[in-house]
Design a protein around this motif. Structure first.
Motif, short mmCIF file in Angstrom:
data_model
loop_
_atom_site.label_atom_id
_atom_site.label_comp_id
_atom_site.label_asym_id
_atom_site.label_seq_id
_atom_site.Cartn_x
_atom_site.Cartn_y
_atom_site.Cartn_z
N VAL A 99 11.67 16.41 -11.52
CA VAL A 99 12.55 15.29 -11.86
C VAL A 99 11.89 13.93 -11.65
CG1 VAL A 99 14.61 16.62 -11.32
CG2 VAL A 99 13.68 15.09 -9.60
N LEU A 100 10.74 13.90 -10.98
CA LEU A 100 10.09 12.61 -10.73
C LEU A 100 9.88 11.77 -12.00
CD1 LEU A 100 7.31 12.72 -8.01
CD2 LEU A 100 9.23 11.17 -8.18
N PRO A 101 9.32 12.34 -13.08
CA PRO A 101 9.08 11.49 -14.26
C PRO A 101 10.34 10.80 -14.77
CG PRO A 101 8.02 13.61 -14.54
CD PRO A 101 8.83 13.71 -13.30
N ILE A 102 11.42 11.55 -14.93
CA ILE A 102 12.64 10.96 -15.49
C ILE A 102 13.21 9.92 -14.52
CG2 ILE A 102 14.10 12.85 -14.62
CD1 ILE A 102 15.92 12.49 -16.89
N LEU A 103 13.10 10.23 -13.22
CA LEU A 103 13.60 9.30 -12.21
C LEU A 103 12.81 7.99 -12.25
CD1 LEU A 103 15.59 9.26 -9.82
CD2 LEU A 103 13.74 9.98 -8.37
N ILE A 104 11.48 8.12 -12.25
CA ILE A 104 10.65 6.92 -12.22
C ILE A 104 10.88 6.07 -13.45
CG2 ILE A 104 8.27 6.10 -12.27
CD1 ILE A 104 7.54 8.42 -10.47
N TRP B 32 0.81 -1.22 0.00
CA TRP B 32 0.00 0.00 0.00
C TRP B 32 0.85 1.27 0.00
CZ3 TRP B 32 -4.58 1.35 -1.52
CH2 TRP B 32 -5.53 0.34 -1.67
N SER B 33 1.99 1.21 0.68
CA SER B 33 2.83 2.42 0.65
C SER B 33 3.41 2.62 -0.75
CB SER B 33 3.92 2.34 1.71
OG SER B 33 4.71 1.21 1.51
N LEU B 34 3.73 1.52 -1.43
CA LEU B 34 4.20 1.67 -2.81
C LEU B 34 3.08 2.23 -3.69
CD1 LEU B 34 6.32 -1.51 -3.53
CD2 LEU B 34 7.04 0.69 -2.67
N ARG B 35 1.88 1.70 -3.48
CA ARG B 35 0.74 2.19 -4.25
C ARG B 35 0.55 3.69 -4.00
NH1 ARG B 35 -4.12 -1.05 -5.69
NH2 ARG B 35 -2.76 -2.65 -4.89
N ALA C 46 12.30 13.34 -3.96
CA ALA C 46 11.96 12.62 -5.18
C ALA C 46 12.41 11.17 -5.15
CB ALA C 46 12.58 13.33 -6.39
N LEU C 47 13.55 10.90 -4.50
CA LEU C 47 14.09 9.55 -4.57
C LEU C 47 13.19 8.49 -3.93
CD1 LEU C 47 16.54 8.33 -5.86
CD2 LEU C 47 17.74 8.48 -3.70
N PRO C 48 12.77 8.67 -2.66
CA PRO C 48 11.90 7.63 -2.09
C PRO C 48 10.58 7.49 -2.84
CG PRO C 48 12.27 9.43 -0.52
CD PRO C 48 13.15 9.68 -1.67
N ILE C 49 9.95 8.63 -3.18
CA ILE C 49 8.68 8.54 -3.90
C ILE C 49 8.90 7.89 -5.26
CG2 ILE C 49 6.80 9.87 -4.91
CD1 ILE C 49 7.18 11.90 -2.73
N GLY C 50 9.98 8.30 -5.92
CA GLY C 50 10.25 7.78 -7.26
C GLY C 50 10.51 6.29 -7.23
N VAL C 51 11.34 5.83 -6.29
CA VAL C 51 11.65 4.40 -6.23
C VAL C 51 10.40 3.62 -5.86
CG1 VAL C 51 12.99 2.65 -5.03
CG2 VAL C 51 14.09 4.74 -5.76
N GLY C 52 9.62 4.16 -4.91
CA GLY C 52 8.38 3.49 -4.53
C GLY C 52 7.43 3.35 -5.70
N ALA C 53 7.24 4.45 -6.42
CA ALA C 53 6.32 4.40 -7.56
C ALA C 53 6.84 3.46 -8.63
CB ALA C 53 6.12 5.81 -8.13
N VAL D 43 21.90 5.73 -11.56
CA VAL D 43 21.92 6.45 -12.83
C VAL D 43 20.72 7.38 -12.90
CG1 VAL D 43 21.72 6.21 -15.32
CG2 VAL D 43 23.21 4.68 -14.06
N GLY D 44 19.55 6.87 -12.52
CA GLY D 44 18.34 7.69 -12.55
C GLY D 44 18.48 8.91 -11.66
N SER D 45 19.02 8.72 -10.46
CA SER D 45 19.13 9.87 -9.55
C SER D 45 20.13 10.88 -10.08
CB SER D 45 19.57 9.47 -8.15
OG SER D 45 19.42 8.14 -7.92
N ILE D 46 21.22 10.38 -10.69
CA ILE D 46 22.22 11.31 -11.18
C ILE D 46 21.67 12.12 -12.34
CG2 ILE D 46 24.46 11.45 -12.28
CD1 ILE D 46 25.29 9.05 -10.58
N LEU D 47 20.90 11.44 -13.21
CA LEU D 47 20.28 12.18 -14.31
C LEU D 47 19.31 13.23 -13.77
CD1 LEU D 47 19.56 9.39 -16.93
CD2 LEU D 47 21.33 11.14 -16.98
N GLY D 48 18.52 12.84 -12.76
CA GLY D 48 17.59 13.78 -12.15
C GLY D 48 18.32 14.94 -11.50
N LEU D 49 19.42 14.60 -10.83
CA LEU D 49 20.25 15.61 -10.19
C LEU D 49 20.74 16.62 -11.22
CD1 LEU D 49 21.58 15.53 -7.20
CD2 LEU D 49 23.66 15.06 -8.44
#
Lengths: 295, 289, 284
Positions: free
Chosen positions: C148-153, A20-23, C79-86, C196-202
């Motif tokens: 940067v979220l889109p490119i990171l994700i 859920w947190s990932l979602r 952006a990193l935690p949200i991006g990796v999570g997504a 790589v994703g984070s560096i590009l976002g950075l």
């Protein structure tokens, strides 16, 4: 029995919380676009309701402090600078991609590609700065005043050529070598192979590149602001200064209040819809190529 | 699931297939292969989206035996194997129906504890799928996840699992080095150790030797033979010679009109020496498949 | 006759292609040469560390580097935690054809194309005003995070998808829970891709100007907290070039620092990506 449904039922609460947190992250990221659009719309709302859409085209000039909000010359500035740069950048980008793939010796091709990648990575403010201190004086010595549509077009061209070149390059390198070999076997010369076989086969990729380049040119702010003079007027020739939508926002946001501010958000909304049209077309084209590639 | 026929459970499954003589309970001469029922599939069918991959398989696998599943590609062997630890759940669009009992418990039931099931049922794949970490970490991850946290227990279990697959002497000085640096055969043995470290009751092997060179293949094969009697082993193989060498029982699968079916099942010797079904005979002689 | 006309055509097209290539190379060399020529002798340790004086005409860029670092730091920390999570959700929980996944992906692809000035407007309205963070490093960093979220994700999701299916199956076959298999197997295996994703976002965050003008502000003093306004490197260049007469020498030096940093970032990213692909191509 898909991957998600069954594994979530793995009888573990932590697993459930985790998924859920990932979602949550993905919903947050996915709704960001909506958030951006709705906030811009919210801020632009007073302009829409109290000024009205038509006055942005029918008022007499852009004097926001005197409640006159005509955006048409600014629209023209945006369209002319982006259009001019795309007209210049498309052949340049395509030809340099062709150069890199078919004409340059391997070592040079590698360095050339690396150079283009660097060029794509240079921040727009540096382009703007270079345009301001090098291009503008040059144009001024040829035909004053210097800060002009021409300077804007040239700077933008320099900025979007790498985009077009890189996308074109990657899509022409995906053309199957069998096509090229059989074309050569038919006795076609190098240019004929490129013109008749390679370019048609990679046309969707090239088109994607052009649309993305166009979107970038339309949305570019700092570079164009720094070199194009920012006078609100219909340019009569390329040496006239112009002002674009983006520059208009960047210049006036700092002191804009009330209706003026709403009008700026309104012009942001115009800009965004324009750019998103091209982005969506480019995305649709990109998907088409990947699906065609899969088949 | 309830379309069970009124026949008793142990009713010879092969009577359901036409043209096959009645099933004789296998009496092993080897003491390790006791005729105790361990895995029992009843009317097991597997679908991918709407396509039937395996139709109504009835199969009883004895405890401690090596059972080989053979047959041409695309006849549902691997699907059957993956339904035993319900790895089929991970394949989008895959549906399993019927019953599959491990020691009398239907593992296809919604209430089945998948993690426990998979702990008890180890699986080895065609390509050695070591995790891209150190050798030690490869074994530690499943152990820790299943509740072994104590350092000394961890290292003793790791050592015994690695010894069991004959890797201990080869790798004991480089347990912290990346597992991908091992050779293909060593990687496959590491995968075997990784499954054994959880002391499973059943071991599923999906063509474990087909990606290995003959030498490593022989080593892995010997290891599997050593496990005979300790675990119930189900192995999918394309290599009939291998099945003949290793298996106590052989199940021949065949794809008829695109649907996988169990053609024949019985003691290895009788399948190879006197196949009942003409397709089996043709397959074994190399004329078909 | 025919042969000669062909060669003339071939020759002229070759000439055309080489000319176009040169047309791109000249301004590039000019730009880089110009930056080096005017910026290099101005660059010194003192310039990098010192406080700007006289509206930036003199002195250095010390506080501006600190502000840039903080803005980019806030951006990546969010952006990193949200991006990796997504990205994990998109790659591990939604099959490619599922509607929800396609919606999120589509929305992110469109978001990636939104011009940066629009992000600036949004950041100003949302973070500065609605959330009352004012012109601050925090506002700027959060605005950049959205950007940067889109490119990171996209990069991170691709790196998860690149992990072999066998790894997931083996993990499941060992009775590992989904969380455990993500935490101990997929995440560590995807670290190069995440890097790589984070560096590009950075890099993208650092190059940004338009989104920061009215979110993080102009103040060139040393920031004392995240709620202070802080001036990013790119804004410093813009300000020196446009608003400060005689600011060009320092603008050159700052531009050189910025371009140098970005090139370094790109170099690191491509090194990691290269090493990663060669490692992945090793026979298993």
């Amino acid at each position: 029995m898909t991957l998600s449904s069954n594994n979530i039922s793995s009888h573990s609460k932590t697993d459930l919380y985790f998924s859920w947190s990932l979602r949550g992250c993905s919903i947050l990221a996915g709704s960001l676009l909506l958030l951006v659009i709705s906030f811009i719309l919210h801020e632009a709302w007073p302009a829409l309701t109290q000024i009205g859409l038509t006055r942005f085209f029918t008022d007499n000039g852009w004097f926001p402090t005197e409640a006159s909000y005509e955006l048409t010359p600014i629209f023209w500035g945006t369209i002319l600078s982006a259009g001019g740069s795309i007209i210049l950048a498309t052949p340049l980008g395509m030809l340099s991609a062709i150069f890199c793939h078919f004409y340059a010796p391997p070592l040079l091709a590698r360095w050339y590609r690396r150079m283009i990648e660097l060029l794509a990575g240079i921040p727009s403010v540096v382009y703007g700065f270079w345009g301001l201190v090098v291009l503008v004086p040059l144009i001024s010595s040829w035909h004053p005043p210097g800060p002009s549509l021409l300077a804007g077009v040239l700077t933008l061209t320099l900025m979007i050529t790498p985009t077009i070149m890189l996308i074109t390059h990657s899509s022409i390198s995906q053309v199957p070598t069998t096509y090229i070999h059989s074309a050569v076997a038919l006795g076609l010369n190098r240019w004929a192979v490129i013109w008749r076989i390679v370019l048609p086969a990679s046309r969707i990729g090239i088109l994607t590149g052009i649309f993305l380049g166009l979107a970038r040119a339309l949305g570019e702010t700092l570079a164009i602001l720094m070199v194009s003079g920012n006078v609100v007027q219909y340019p009569s020739h390329v040496f006239d200064p112009i002002r674009t939508l983006t520059a208009n926002i960047a210049l006036e946001m700092a002191f804009a209040l009330d209706h003026h501010r709403a009008a700026l958000f309104m012009s942001g909304l115009f800009l965004m819809s324009l750019v998103l049209c091209f982005v969506i077309v480019a995305e649709a084209l990109r998907r088409k190529t990947t699906y065609a590639g899969v088949k | 699931m309830d379309n069970k026929k009124s026949t008793p459970d142990i009713k010879p499954p092969h009577e359901l297939l036409s043209g096959i003589q009645s099933w004789r309970p296998y009496q092993s001469t080897q003491p390790c292969c006791e005729p105790i029922l361990h895995i029992h599939a009843k009317d097991l069918s597997i679908r991918y989206h709407q396509r039937m991959a395996l139709q109504q398989v009835n199969l009883a696998i004895n405890q401690g035996c090596i059972t080989a599943l053979v047959g041409p590609s695309g006849c549902g062997k691997t699907s059957f194997l993956m339904s035993i630890n319900r790895l089929t759940d991970l394949i989008p669009g895959c549906q399993v129906s019927g019953q599959l009992e491990l020691k009398g418990t239907n593992i296809l039931a919604a209430s089945a504890n998948l993690l426990q099931l998979r702990r008890k049922v180890g699986m080895i794949f065609q390509k050695p799928a070591v995790f891209p970490f150190s050798i030690k970490r490869n074994l530690e991850i499943p152990l820790r996840e299943h509740g072994w946290k104590d350092k000394t227990t961890l290292s003793s279990r790791i050592e015994s699992a690695l010894s069991q697959v004959g890797l201990w002497n080869e790798v004991k000085d480089r347990l912290d080095q990346p597992a991908q640096a091992l050779s293909g055969g060593q990687q496959q043995r590491l995968c075997l150790a990784r499954a054994l470290v959880l002391s499973p009751e059943i071991l599923l092997l999906d063509e474990p030797c087909s990606a290995l060179d003959p030498l490593s293949s022989g080593i892995v094969e010997d290891l599997i033979m050593d496990l005979r009697g300790q675990l119930t082993i189900v192995i999918v193989t394309h290599n009939l010679a291998q099945a003949r060498r290793m298996a106590d029982h052989v199940a021949v699968f065949w794809s008829i009109k695109g649907k996988g079916q169990l053609l024949e099942y019985g003691p290895a010797q009788s399948i190879f020496d006197s196949p009942q079904h003409e397709l089996t005979a043709a397959y074994i002689s190399g004329a078909r498949g | 006759m025919l042969a000669s006309s062909k060669t003339i055509g071939e020759k002229s097209t070759t000439l055309l292609v080489w000319t176009a290539a040169t047309f791109i190379a000249i301004p590039f060399c000019w730009l880089v040469g110009d930056l080096l020529w005017h910026g290099w002798h101005h660059l010194s340790l003192n310039f990098v560390l010192a406080v700007p004086q006289n509206a930036g005409r003199e002195g250095g860029i010390g506080p501006i580097l600190v502000s840039t670092g903080l803005i980019v730091g806030v951006c990546m920390a969010v952006a990193l935690p949200i991006g990796v999570g997504a990205a994990l959700f998109l790659s591990e929980y939604t099959p490619h054809d599922q509607v929800s996944g396609r919606l999120v992906r589509g929305s992110l692809d469109v978001l990636a194309g939104v011009p940066s000035i629009i992000f600036g407007l949004f950041g100003n309205a949302f973070f500065c005003q609605t959330l009352e963070l004012g012109f601050s490093i925090l506002s700027g960093g959060l605005t950049l995070a959205c950007m940067v979220l889109p490119i990171l994700i996209r990069t991170v999701e691709e790196s998860f998808r690149a992990i072999a299916r066998d790894q997931r199956l083996s993990a499941a076959a060992l009775g590992l829970s989904k969380k455990c298999s993500i935490q101990y197997i997929l995440l560590p295996a995807a670290i190069p891709g995440i890097l790589v994703g984070s560096i590009l976002g950075l890099g993208r965050a650092m190059a940004e100007t338009a989104a920061l003008i009215f979110t993080s502000g102009y103040v060139d003093r040393m920031p004392t907290s995240l709620l202070d306004s802080g001036r990013a490197l790119s804004i410093h260049i813009y300000d020196l070039a446009m608003n400060v007469a005689g600011g060009n020498p320092n603008a050159y030096a700052t531009a050189l620092v910025l371009v140098g940093l970005l090139m370094m970032i790109n170099l690191i990213a491509s090194r990691i990506a290269e090493q990663w692909t060669t490692k992945n191509q090793l026979p298993t």
